[in-house]
Design a protein around this motif. Structure first.
Motif, PDB file in Angstrom:
ATOM      1  N   MET A  43       0.819  -1.175   0.000  1.00  0.00           N
ATOM      2  CA  MET A  43       0.000   0.000   0.000  1.00  0.00           C
ATOM      3  C   MET A  43       0.874   1.254   0.000  1.00  0.00           C
ATOM      4  N   LYS A  44       0.536   2.197  -0.819  1.00  0.00           N
ATOM      5  CA  LYS A  44       1.279   3.440  -0.958  1.00  0.00           C
ATOM      6  C   LYS A  44       1.032   4.345   0.262  1.00  0.00           C
ATOM      7  N   PRO A  45       2.107   4.952   0.819  1.00  0.00           N
ATOM      8  CA  PRO A  45       1.900   5.846   1.962  1.00  0.00           C
ATOM      9  C   PRO A  45       1.126   7.089   1.540  1.00  0.00           C
ATOM     10  N   PRO A  46       0.333   7.674   2.462  1.00  0.00           N
ATOM     11  CA  PRO A  46      -0.484   8.830   2.087  1.00  0.00           C
ATOM     12  C   PRO A  46       0.327  10.099   1.838  1.00  0.00           C
ATOM     13  N   VAL A  47       1.512  10.216   2.427  1.00  0.00           N
ATOM     14  CA  VAL A  47       2.351  11.400   2.232  1.00  0.00           C
ATOM     15  C   VAL A  47       3.654  10.959   1.592  1.00  0.00           C
ATOM     16  N   GLU A  48       4.046  11.691   0.541  1.00  0.00           N
ATOM     17  CA  GLU A  48       5.281  11.356  -0.168  1.00  0.00           C
ATOM     18  C   GLU A  48       6.109  12.600  -0.420  1.00  0.00           C
ATOM     19  N   ILE A  49       7.438  12.425  -0.378  1.00  0.00           N
ATOM     20  CA  ILE A  49       8.360  13.455  -0.825  1.00  0.00           C
ATOM     21  C   ILE A  49       8.729  13.082  -2.256  1.00  0.00           C
ATOM     22  N   LEU A  50       8.370  13.923  -3.208  1.00  0.00           N
ATOM     23  CA  LEU A  50       8.640  13.639  -4.615  1.00  0.00           C
ATOM     24  C   LEU A  50      10.091  13.956  -4.957  1.00  0.00           C
ATOM     25  N   GLN A  96      -1.817  14.085  11.065  1.00  0.00           N
ATOM     26  CA  GLN A  96      -0.599  14.690  11.596  1.00  0.00           C
ATOM     27  C   GLN A  96       0.549  14.230  10.694  1.00  0.00           C
ATOM     28  N   VAL A  97       1.337  15.180  10.206  1.00  0.00           N
ATOM     29  CA  VAL A  97       2.431  14.868   9.289  1.00  0.00           C
ATOM     30  C   VAL A  97       3.727  15.445   9.848  1.00  0.00           C
ATOM     31  N   LEU A  98       4.765  14.634   9.850  1.00  0.00           N
ATOM     32  CA  LEU A  98       6.101  15.085  10.228  1.00  0.00           C
ATOM     33  C   LEU A  98       7.038  14.709   9.093  1.00  0.00           C
ATOM     34  N   VAL A  99       7.624  15.723   8.461  1.00  0.00           N
ATOM     35  CA  VAL A  99       8.544  15.504   7.345  1.00  0.00           C
ATOM     36  C   VAL A  99       9.965  15.724   7.850  1.00  0.00           C
ATOM     37  N   THR A 124       3.270   9.756   9.450  1.00  0.00           N
ATOM     38  CA  THR A 124       1.884  10.180   9.327  1.00  0.00           C
ATOM     39  C   THR A 124       1.033   9.442  10.349  1.00  0.00           C
ATOM     40  N   GLN A 125       0.164  10.184  11.024  1.00  0.00           N
ATOM     41  CA  GLN A 125      -0.823   9.586  11.925  1.00  0.00           C
ATOM     42  C   GLN A 125      -2.180  10.135  11.538  1.00  0.00           C
ATOM     43  N   MET A 126      -3.182   9.265  11.511  1.00  0.00           N
ATOM     44  CA  MET A 126      -4.536   9.682  11.161  1.00  0.00           C
ATOM     45  C   MET A 126      -5.500   9.318  12.277  1.00  0.00           C
ATOM     46  N   SER A 127      -6.528  10.160  12.414  1.00  0.00           N
ATOM     47  CA  SER A 127      -7.540   9.941  13.424  1.00  0.00           C
ATOM     48  C   SER A 127      -8.874  10.457  12.906  1.00  0.00           C
ATOM     49  N   GLU A 128      -9.949   9.937  13.468  1.00  0.00           N
ATOM     50  CA  GLU A 128     -11.276  10.429  13.110  1.00  0.00           C
ATOM     51  C   GLU A 128     -11.743  11.533  14.049  1.00  0.00           C
ATOM     52  N   THR A 129     -10.937  11.831  15.069  1.00  0.00           N
ATOM     53  CA  THR A 129     -11.272  12.907  15.997  1.00  0.00           C
ATOM     54  C   THR A 129     -10.078  13.853  16.127  1.00  0.00           C
TER      55      THR A 129
END
Length: 70
Positions: free
Chosen positions: A1-8, A44-47, A54-59
């Protein structure tokens, strides 16, 4: 599965969710967390130099200002 955030290869940073792609390059700073809201998800994104967390939440987290993505 492809990560939701990418550095191109050209240095841009993208966030992809549910067939939508946002260029979030101007919203993120290396080494600092950025917070986004898209649909029913809070992200939440940390580059870092060569990696992305990346962390995702519904709240949302209390006290955090989220950048709205349309």
């Amino acid at each position: 599965m492809k990560p939701p955030v990418e550095i191109l290869d050209d240095g841009r940073v993208t966030l992809e969710l549910k067939e939508k792609v946002w260029d979030i390059t101007g919203e993120v700073q290396r080494g600092k967390e950025a917070y986004f809201h898209a649909g029913d998800l809070y992200i939440q994104v940390l580059v870092e130099e060569e990696s992305v967390s990346t962390q995702m939440s519904e709240t949302p987290e209390t006290g955090i200002i989220y950048i709205e993505l349309e």
